[in-house]
Structure formats: C-alpha cells, structure tokens
Design an enzyme around this catalytic site. Structure first.
Site, short mmCIF file in Angstrom:
data_model
loop_
_atom_site.label_atom_id
_atom_site.label_comp_id
_atom_site.label_asym_id
_atom_site.label_seq_id
_atom_site.Cartn_x
_atom_site.Cartn_y
_atom_site.Cartn_z
N HIS A 129 -37.37 -60.18 2.01
CA HIS A 129 -37.75 -61.50 2.50
C HIS A 129 -38.58 -61.98 3.15
CE1 HIS A 129 -34.89 -64.11 5.47
NE2 HIS A 129 -35.77 -64.37 5.23
N ARG A 147 -45.29 -69.24 2.33
CA ARG A 147 -45.56 -70.72 3.57
C ARG A 147 -47.01 -72.04 2.31
NH1 ARG A 147 -42.36 -70.39 7.10
NH2 ARG A 147 -42.57 -69.46 9.31
N ASN A 199 -38.07 -72.49 2.24
CA ASN A 199 -38.73 -73.62 2.60
C ASN A 199 -39.98 -73.40 2.79
OD1 ASN A 199 -39.08 -71.22 3.74
ND2 ASN A 199 -38.63 -71.27 6.12
N ASP A 218 -32.47 -70.15 2.52
CA ASP A 218 -33.20 -69.06 3.76
C ASP A 218 -33.81 -70.52 4.85
OD1 ASP A 218 -33.09 -67.01 5.51
OD2 ASP A 218 -35.15 -67.12 4.88
N ASP A 243 -38.50 -60.72 6.82
CA ASP A 243 -38.36 -61.62 7.38
C ASP A 243 -39.85 -61.78 8.01
OD1 ASP A 243 -37.45 -64.27 7.57
OD2 ASP A 243 -36.43 -63.99 9.38
N GLY A 268 -40.18 -67.27 14.77
CA GLY A 268 -40.49 -66.36 13.10
C GLY A 268 -41.85 -65.25 13.36
#
Length: 454
Positions: free
Chosen positions: A72, A76, A106, A163, A315, A334
């Site tokens: 995970h 970007r 994402n 996600d 994450d 984040g």
C-alpha cells in the site's frame, strides 16, 4: 556482472535466522552455505577477494532480510508528481529496505483502463529502482459507479481497489467481487462510510474532545468492513482490508478467518505504535483512517502477533510541504512511511519484546508476498522475476541491515519528496546499509560505501 559473496551474515532463511554465506551470480542466489565465521580471516573494512571476478563482503554483525513488500503506497505519478514521483518513491522504498511496492490508483489518469494504466507502467519501466506493481481501480475514475475494465487490466495489476474512498454502493461492490473472483484477483478495500465520518478529522476520542476537534468514529471503518465480509462470504471473493485501525475491524477479520473465508488485512506502523493521546496540532499527524485509542492499538498488536493481520503496510502518502502545513484540522490526509517503517517497528515492538524479529520480517515480507502471489503480475522490474524469499535460485532481492546502529529520525534525510511523519525526532535502531534488487544495489548507505568501496 561480477559474482558477489556475502559471508558471515545472519540470514532470514526458511523462517528463522541462520549464520550463512550467500553467493549471488547473474542476479540470483546460487549458493547458501554454513557461515565461515569461525576462523574467518575476512576483513571488516574492504572486499576480501576480487579474484575470479568475485567480490566477497564480510557481513559479520549484520542481518540479511528478504526485501520488504509494501502492499500500500502512493507514488503520485502520473498526475501529482509535485508530491512524489515513481523514481523518488522507489528510491525512498529502497532506502527503507523495500524491494516491492504496490501503488494505489488515485492518480491522473486513474488506471481504470489498460490505456490509462499504460501511462503509469511506462514510467515504472523507465524510472523505478525497485519492483513497482500497480493496482487497478474498481470503478471508473474511482467514482463508485461503473466498474473499471477488469478483464483487460487483470493480467497487469496486483488487485483492484478504489483506495482513497470506500465503494459506497453495496450492489457495485458485490458486482466487483464476482468479477474479481472470476479473474483470480483480490478486492482491496479502503473501508469507510463517509456518512458516518461526518466531517471528523481525527479519532472520536479523548484528544478530539479536549482540543475541540470533530471526531471520526470507529464505526466509519468497521461498518463497511462488516458489509464487505458478508459480500465476500456470499461471492467467495478474495477480500483484503486496507489500513485497519479499529479493534472492531480486527474482531470481524478474526471471525471471518475462523469461518475459512479468504479475507485478510493490513495495518500501518503508526497504528501499531501510537494512540490519539500522542497527537499534536500539526499536519504530520493527519491521516485517514486516524490514529485511534490505546485499546485499538493493543488489538492490532495482538492481531499481528497471532497472524490475524497479514501484513504491515505503510500507506506511504506524500504531499507537498504546503499541503501539510495547514494544521491538524486542514492539512491533507497522509504521511510518509517507507523510510521509517522497519526501524520504528523494530525499536517499538521487537526490542521491547512485544514481537519477535522473525514475526516482523514475515509481516513485512514473506507473508504479503506469498498471499498476493505477486510474481504473477506481468513485467516486474527485472526479468528475473520476484522472489518468495531467500533461497537458492531465487532472485537476489535483499536488504542488509545493521540492527545495532541508532539514529534520530530526521525528515530532511528522506529520499521521498514528502517529509510529513509523526515519527520525526524519534530515536530508533536499525539502519539499512544496502538494498539489492536482482543482485544490483538499489540503495547504498554512505557507511556501506566507506566500508566496502575502494
């Protein structure tokens, strides 16, 4: 490529640590022999041999782990490269001993078609220094309505996830599970009911009350976990829960596994080591789901110890400095984690006796690797493929660690473009000296270079 021999190291081999000499040739492990430590004349300062095109390095007092696997991460790119790129993210991963990272969708464009996915894959082929394996989106644009093109994406993605948001529509999630099962892929869920979040930014606990923040209740996570486990039981789909933060989610996961359902879960280093009492009025403590209570932390630790949790995943979610400088209430969700995960967990859980070193390595490497069958994803970085661990004939994807070295976490030393971490200023043990991918260095610590380079 010269043959490389690592001698006298403490090697994680077949589930336990053993003193072994490890020989690498043409990117693969070709020999594992009992350590030559007794009576060895190996110098700790420089290569001991450069004969027959072979370099021999003394790894006395060092540990050799299989490369870590992060299920995970957010790199970007494409779309948000001002936060992180595949190159900087993968270099940060190598700095933290990771050789496999699975990237969330994402992005812009969202990988909901093969055409969109190819934008990301092209950058991975060109820039990644570790294995970077993408997820495909569950729904088009991650908007929760029409399903993405599962059939064309399946050969090229680890699994399917939206996600960043939960799939709100139960019927859509059922449809996704049926399709994923037919393609032998998992559904990986960001479990969150937005209506229950109700604008909360941190855990609905004592810190939120004391500092007048709107709280995010635990039910916003576990209610959707409960729904999805029921759908997994109905459809027979493989279901994996992202970043578990609540004790209720742990209980639901444990009960599902007792039933024999193909359901797994992960949690993050921050949920295992912190509680909402550790929060500060700073954007580096803002993430989703939030850090929760002491009872939640203890339940997560117990689940990691007994194997209910499959993996620790970071994450890793970098943002720009400006996006994280808006305080606890207004910063984007984040934090970064690839470069601190092992030292933090080793210091907080292993050195304190909560977890064994073997258990930690399994949760960070061998368990997620085996469970997700990662080598089935096409076009891993090296044609050698991705190993299941340290063994003869496996690709040489390794981390070499000095577990005696202590240091203070300083985000200015990160290779990631993101610097927001709640662990800044913590003193930890464990320094990654070298990360090998296919036998080649993806990261070398300056101390390693001083020790072994002419």
């Amino acid at each position: 490529m010269r043959k490389l021999k690592l001698v006298n190291g403490t090697v994680f081999y077949h589930g336990r640590f053993q003193n072994l000499d490890l020989t690498i040739d043409k990117g693969r492990i070709v020999r594992l022999d009992p350590s030559s430590l007794s009576g060895s004349s190996v110098s700790p300062i420089s290569p001991v041999s450069n004969e027959n095109n072979e370099i021999v390095m003394d790894c006395s007092h060092l540990h050799i782990f299989p490369g870590f696997v992060d299920l995970h991460v957010h790199f970007r790119e494409p779309g948000f490269s001002y936060k992180e790129t595949i190159e900087t993210g993968s270099r940060a991963a190598a700095h933290g001993g990771y050789t496999v990272c699975c990237t969330m969708p994402n992005l812009k464009p969202v990988p909901d078609t093969l055409e969109n996915l190819e934008v990301q894959r092209a950058i991975i082929r060109d820039k990644a220094v570790v294995h970077v394996l993408p997820y495909g989106a569950i729904t088009c644009g991650e908007k929760g309505a029409k399903l993405a093109n599962f059939e064309e994406l399946a050969p090229y993605v680890v699994a399917f996830t939206d996600d960043g948001v939960g799939v709100a529509d139960e019927g859509r999630m059922r449809e996704a599970m049926v399709k994923a099962k037919a393609l032998a892929k998992a559904i990986v869920a960001h479990a969150e009911e937005i209506a229950l979040v109700n604008g909360g930014v941190i855990h609905d606990g004592t810190y939120a009350v004391r500092h007048h923040h709107k709280g995010n209740p635990s039910a916003s996570e576990w209610k959707q976990v409960e729904r999805d486990i029921a759908l997994a039981e109905e459809t027979g789909a493989r279901y994996h829960i992202c970043h578990i933060s609540t004790k209720e989610s742990v209980a639901l996961l444990r009960e599902a596994q007792k039933k024999g359902l193909p359901v797994t879960g992960e949690t993050g280093p921050h949920y295992l080591t912190m509680t909402d009492e550790d929060l500060r009025e700073d954007g580096r403590f803002r993430m989703n789901p939030p850090i929760r209570s002491g009872a939640d932390r203890e339940a997560l630790r117990e689940a990691l110890i007994d194997g209910t949790l499959l993996a620790v995943a970071t994450d890793h979610a970098p943002h720009s400095a400006e996006e994280k400088a808006r305080g606890l209430d207004k910063s984007l969700n984040g934090i970064v984690g690839l470069e601190t995960a092992f030292p933090v967990l080793y210091t907080q859980l292993v050195l304190t006796g909560i977890l064994s070193l073997e258990q930690l390595v399994e949760a960070m490497s061998t368990r997620p690797m085996a469970s997700f069958r990662l080598p089935e994803v096409k076009e891993a970085k090296a044609s050698l493929g991705i190993p299941y661990g340290i063994d003869v004939n496996e690709p040489a994807d390794l981390g070499i660690w000095d577990l005696n070295a202590a240091y203070t976490i300083d985000p200015e030393t990160f290779l990631s473009m993101g610097h927001a971490t709640p662990f800044a200023g913590w003193t930890v043990r464990g320094v990654c000296l070298n990360t090998l991918v296919g036998g080649e260095s993806a990261y070398e610590d300056p101390a390693w270079k001083e020790r072994y380079c002419d």
